[in-house]
Design an enzyme around this catalytic site. Structure first.
Site, PDB file in Angstrom:
ATOM      1  N   ASP A  68     -24.998 -16.115-105.442  1.00 33.45           N
ATOM      2  CA  ASP A  68     -24.955 -17.605-105.631  1.00 33.45           C
ATOM      3  C   ASP A  68     -24.939 -18.132-104.199  1.00 33.45           C
ATOM      4  O   ASP A  68     -24.823 -17.541-103.260  1.00 33.45           O
ATOM      5  CB  ASP A  68     -23.427 -17.921-106.246  1.00 33.45           C
ATOM      6  CG  ASP A  68     -22.298 -17.411-105.413  1.00 33.45           C
ATOM      7  OD1 ASP A  68     -22.437 -16.375-104.797  1.00 33.45           O
ATOM      8  OD2 ASP A  68     -21.301 -18.099-105.387  1.00 33.45           O
ATOM      9  N   GLU A 133     -19.073 -16.176-105.030  1.00 33.89           N
ATOM     10  CA  GLU A 133     -18.542 -16.117-103.620  1.00 33.89           C
ATOM     11  C   GLU A 133     -18.158 -17.453-102.989  1.00 33.89           C
ATOM     12  O   GLU A 133     -17.286 -17.488-102.362  1.00 33.89           O
ATOM     13  CB  GLU A 133     -19.281 -15.151-102.990  1.00 33.89           C
ATOM     14  CG  GLU A 133     -18.804 -14.394-101.505  1.00 33.89           C
ATOM     15  CD  GLU A 133     -18.696 -15.418-100.340  1.00 33.89           C
ATOM     16  OE1 GLU A 133     -17.875 -15.120 -99.658  1.00 33.89           O
ATOM     17  OE2 GLU A 133     -19.341 -16.350-100.410  1.00 33.89           O
TER      18      GLU A 133
HETATM   19 ZN   LIG Z   1     -22.170 -15.677 -97.934  1.00 30.20          ZN
END
Ligand SMILES: [Zn+2]
Length: 376
Positions: A68, A133
């Protein structure tokens, strides 16, 4: 075009704004399966996670990354489309180029080369990817780590590809991260007219001395190479907008970045004790973002220092500064963790970029780490 540049470009073209993955992990799983890896998809809520392994038993070496990216922000502020990779003057531009589709592409190329050259390597080499994340980080590596704990999956070494370098590839080796702990504090008073303070209780006046003590406190003097623990107030909201009303409550947000002197539990107790000592009436809600981790001197650090030195031409700085990363969820499984990735100057900014020559050096750097750790 080099293999790593082609794969990084293909990943940038997928608009995987957190927590979306947009097929990045399917693409990677297909390649690694063809190279002989076992691939397991772990999807929780909206989040995709991929666990790919080759070999068996100990030692277990994990490469850790995320597919992501943060949103691009205003597209017109970019010199070119953030989701259309562009190369200008030897630099690759695009959202995720540095954080961290470049590293992820380099992981894949390094793993393919490593298992092709050493099909009978010792232990297990693995890739763990998440699409959560940059966002809430709840259904990503945090959840996967719970699954691993349940299965008794051990991990000896974890190399995160977060962009860690400061000026050139390999000039910094991250060996730990601070913990992060956030709080929402509501201080309760009694609303009233400013002309009759005896009939009201001003929550701003109540809160200020306690907050001054917390903000001014010296929590510790640092830990090994960690900076001192610090508390920062990020928001303070109170008042009706009128100048003649004492408000009924004040709402304060603050965050602690802390080193291994502390745990979240002890910081929560200490903070509560200060608020109690000042006689406040309050509600306090905590969000534990992750405990600190620290990898002391040992095999992983020694090997990484030598390999980075070969690539950067100088011994790397060893650092524990910076924000948080998913290594915070892997370290509690007993893994030694380090972070090694490209230059981080442009991450989360417009015109995010990575030098093409450094990107093209990255697979060899990761491959060298794998060889030093699993073949010696
Ligand atoms: Zn990162």
């Amino acid at each position: 075009m080099s293999e790593v540049l082609a794969l990084a470009s293909e990943l940038i073209r997928r608009r995987s704004v957190t927590p979306a993955d947009e097929g990045c992990q399917s693409l990677i799983a297909a390649r690694l399966q063809a190279a002989g890896f076992d691939c397991e998809r772990l999807r929780f809520a909206e989040v995709d996670n991929l666990w790919a392994t080759h070999g068996s038993g100990a030692p277990v070496l994990v490469l850790l990354g995320h597919t992501d990216v943060v949103p691009s922000g205003p597209v017109e502020a970019w010199a070119s489309d953030p989701f259309e990779p562009a190369i200008r003057d030897g630099v690759l531009y695009g959202r995720g180029a540095a954080d961290m589709k470049g590293s992820v592409a380099a992981f894949v190329v390094a793993l393919e080369q490593f298992v092709a050259a050493h099909p009978g390597h010792a232990g297990t080499v693995a890739l763990l990817l998440t699409s959560d994340e940059e966002g809430d980080a709840i259904d990503g590596v945090r959840r996967v780590a719970e699954v691993f704990r349940g299965r008794g999956q051990s991990i000896d070494w974890c190399i995160t590809g977060e962009p860690s370098s400061t000026r050139k590839l390999g000039d910094l080796l991250r060996v730990g991260r601070r913990g992060t702990l956030s709080a929402t504090l509501t201080v309760k008073g009694v609303q009233g007219h400013v002309a009759y303070p005896d009939k009201a209780r001003n929550p701003i006046h109540q809160a200020l001395p306690a907050l001054a003590e917390l903000a001014g406190r010296s929590w510790d003097g640092g830990y090994e190479t960690f900076p001192p623990t610090s508390l920062q107030i990020s928001n303070f909201n109170a008042g009706t907008g009128a100048n003649n009303v004492i408000p009924g409550e004040a709402r304060i947000l603050f965050n602690l970045r802390y080193n291994p002197h502390w745990t979240a539990v002890r910081l929560e107790q200490e903070t509560g004790a200060v608020l109690d000592r000042h006689g406040l009436e309050y509600d306090l809600h905590w969000h534990r973002g992750g405990e600190p981790f620290y990898t002391p001197e040992g095999r992983l650090r020694i090997v990484a220092r030598e390999v980075l030195g070969e690539f950067a031409g100088a011994v790397p700085e060893e650092s524990t500064a910076g924000g948080t990363s998913d290594a915070r969820f892997i370290a509690p499984l007993g893994a030694q963790c380090i972070e090694v990735g490209p230059v981080n100057a442009s991450i989360h900014k417009v015109d995010e970029n990575v030098s093409v020559s450094e990107l093209e050096a990255l697979p060899a750097l990761y491959r060298r780490l794998l060889e030093r750790l699993l073949l010696e």
